[in-house]
Motif scaffolding. Structure first.
Motif, mmCIF file in Angstrom:
data_model
loop_
_atom_site.group_PDB
_atom_site.id
_atom_site.type_symbol
_atom_site.label_atom_id
_atom_site.label_comp_id
_atom_site.label_asym_id
_atom_site.label_seq_id
_atom_site.Cartn_x
_atom_site.Cartn_y
_atom_site.Cartn_z
ATOM 1 N N LYS A 90 -37.849 -7.561 -24.052
ATOM 2 C CA LYS A 90 -37.520 -7.204 -25.442
ATOM 3 C C LYS A 90 -38.740 -6.879 -26.292
ATOM 4 O O LYS A 90 -39.821 -7.433 -26.091
ATOM 5 N N LEU A 91 -38.517 -6.015 -27.281
ATOM 6 C CA LEU A 91 -39.521 -5.759 -28.312
ATOM 7 C C LEU A 91 -39.169 -6.585 -29.536
ATOM 8 O O LEU A 91 -38.149 -6.360 -30.184
ATOM 9 N N GLY A 92 -40.000 -7.585 -29.808
ATOM 10 C CA GLY A 92 -39.804 -8.384 -31.012
ATOM 11 C C GLY A 92 -40.805 -7.937 -32.058
ATOM 12 O O GLY A 92 -40.577 -7.003 -32.816
ATOM 13 N N CYS A 93 -41.962 -8.583 -32.059
ATOM 14 C CA CYS A 93 -42.971 -8.299 -33.082
ATOM 15 C C CYS A 93 -43.841 -7.097 -32.725
ATOM 16 O O CYS A 93 -44.381 -6.441 -33.604
ATOM 17 N N GLY A 94 -44.010 -6.829 -31.448
ATOM 18 C CA GLY A 94 -44.888 -5.736 -31.037
ATOM 19 C C GLY A 94 -46.364 -6.022 -31.234
ATOM 20 O O GLY A 94 -47.190 -5.123 -31.099
ATOM 21 N N GLY A 127 -47.879 -9.307 -30.109
ATOM 22 C CA GLY A 127 -48.360 -10.470 -29.374
ATOM 23 C C GLY A 127 -47.996 -11.820 -29.973
ATOM 24 O O GLY A 127 -48.485 -12.853 -29.523
ATOM 25 N N GLY A 128 -47.100 -11.822 -30.964
ATOM 26 C CA GLY A 128 -46.829 -13.078 -31.645
ATOM 27 C C GLY A 128 -45.554 -13.802 -31.276
ATOM 28 O O GLY A 128 -45.389 -14.968 -31.648
ATOM 29 N N CYS A 129 -44.653 -13.159 -30.534
ATOM 30 C CA CYS A 129 -43.333 -13.783 -30.359
ATOM 31 C C CYS A 129 -42.933 -14.068 -28.917
ATOM 32 O O CYS A 129 -42.047 -14.867 -28.656
ATOM 33 N N GLY A 130 -43.539 -13.393 -27.967
ATOM 34 C CA GLY A 130 -43.257 -13.662 -26.557
ATOM 35 C C GLY A 130 -41.980 -13.042 -26.015
ATOM 36 O O GLY A 130 -41.662 -13.231 -24.833
ATOM 37 N N ALA A 131 -41.257 -12.273 -26.837
ATOM 38 C CA ALA A 131 -39.990 -11.675 -26.358
ATOM 39 C C ALA A 131 -40.234 -10.669 -25.235
ATOM 40 O O ALA A 131 -39.334 -10.366 -24.455
ATOM 41 N N CYS A 132 -41.460 -10.165 -25.163
ATOM 42 C CA CYS A 132 -41.799 -9.116 -24.192
ATOM 43 C C CYS A 132 -42.499 -9.671 -22.956
ATOM 44 O O CYS A 132 -43.071 -8.903 -22.183
ATOM 45 N N ASN A 145 -48.033 -10.555 -22.369
ATOM 46 C CA ASN A 145 -47.245 -9.890 -23.408
ATOM 47 C C ASN A 145 -47.249 -8.390 -23.144
ATOM 48 O O ASN A 145 -48.259 -7.723 -23.356
ATOM 49 N N CYS A 178 -46.053 -6.021 -24.728
ATOM 50 C CA CYS A 178 -46.242 -5.171 -25.910
ATOM 51 C C CYS A 178 -47.713 -4.914 -26.191
ATOM 52 O O CYS A 178 -48.053 -3.998 -26.930
HETATM 53 FE FE1 FES Z 1 -43.646 -10.042 -29.737
HETATM 54 FE FE2 FES Z 1 -44.643 -8.741 -27.606
HETATM 55 S S1 FES Z 1 -42.954 -8.202 -28.790
HETATM 56 S S2 FES Z 1 -45.222 -10.666 -28.376
#
Ligand code: FES
Ligand code: FES
Length: 243
Positions: free
Chosen positions: A39-43, A45-50, A70, A72
């Motif tokens: 997933k793309l969350g923050c883009g 490096g802050g959320c880990g969704a990717c 990460n 992203c």
């Molecule tokens: Fe949030 Fe990559 S999308 S860390």
């Protein structure tokens, strides 16, 4: 002149990297080729969704090194010669969930689900890079880069704690127990269980053992791969050992 094809492996499949993609992140590339589990969350490096797992062969130690990354933030071309495993390569409903996924489901550690693939990949990377079971602290540390807006984290940590060192029974059982036909080692209790995850409608009969689920084959330790979980896992592509 002499040119070497630029390649990477994604979930065990060889991919040739064409020229002209220097602007792409690994995340954009993965989603472009249809792997939208990442997933793309923050883009940033802050959320880990990717989060994905990246494996490379370290010539010095002659071992494969597995890292959670990460996607992203990683430029696509930086993955040349490496093996990327996404959540699609770990397990799914059709071919069977991985014990990590199974345990998360059983502990209600996924609500909206957006963060789930990232958590799975962080945990998966930790287990594959651990020669021995991690401690609970190591598990929590490995999840430090993954954010969840829904669960409050407790169910997630509970789901993954069953893989910790303190859960000795699980590991003893995994390597030494012989299971009867139809029995599984429950990741929660470490005991044989026949709740029959093959048949999902039976799942609720095993309510007490929260993370009850799919089988582990006894661990077969692989010299090169060096990870705790090698049975049924995607192996490191032999081609990449020779580069
Ligand atoms: Fe949030 Fe990559 S999308 S860390
Ligand atoms: Fe919704 Fe984690 S389950 S963000």
């Amino acid at each position: 002149g002499w040119t070497k094809e630029a390649i990477l492996y994604v979930n065990g499949l060889r991919k040739v990297l064409p020229d002209g993609l220097a602007h792409l992140t690994l995340l954009e590339y993965l989603r472009d080729i249809g792997l939208t589990g990442t997933k793309l969350g923050c883009g940033e490096g802050g959320c880990g969704a990717c989060t994905v797992m990246v494996s490379r062969y370290d010539k010095k130690s002659k071992k494969c090194v597995h890292c959670a990354v990460n996607a992203c933030l990683a430029p696509l071309y930086s993955l040349e010669g490496m093996h990327v495993i996404t959540v699609e390569g770990v397990g799914n409903r059709k071919h069977g969930l991985h014990p990590i996924q199974e345990s998360l489901v059983r502990s209600h550690g996924s609500q909206c689900g957006f963060c789930t693939p990232g958590f799975i990949m962080s945990m998966y990377s930790l287990l594959r890079s651990s020669q021995t079971p991690p401690t609970e602290e190591q598990i929590e540390e490995s999840l430090a880069g993954n954010l969840c807006r829904c669960t409050g984290y407790r169910p997630i940590v509970d789901a993954f704690r069953v893989f910790a060192k303190t859960n000795d029974a699980l590991y003893t059982n995994m390597s030494s127990m012989s299971l009867k036909e139809g029995e599984f080692v429950c990741p929660s209790t470490g005991k044989p269980c026949s709740c029959g995850m093959k048949n999902v409608s039976n799942a609720d009969t095993c309510e007490k053992s929260v993370a009850c689920g799919k089988t582990y084959e006894p661990v077969s330790y692989s010299e090169i791969d060096g990870s705790t979980y090698t049975e049924k896992e995607l192996i490191f592509p032999p081609e990449l050992l020779l580069r």
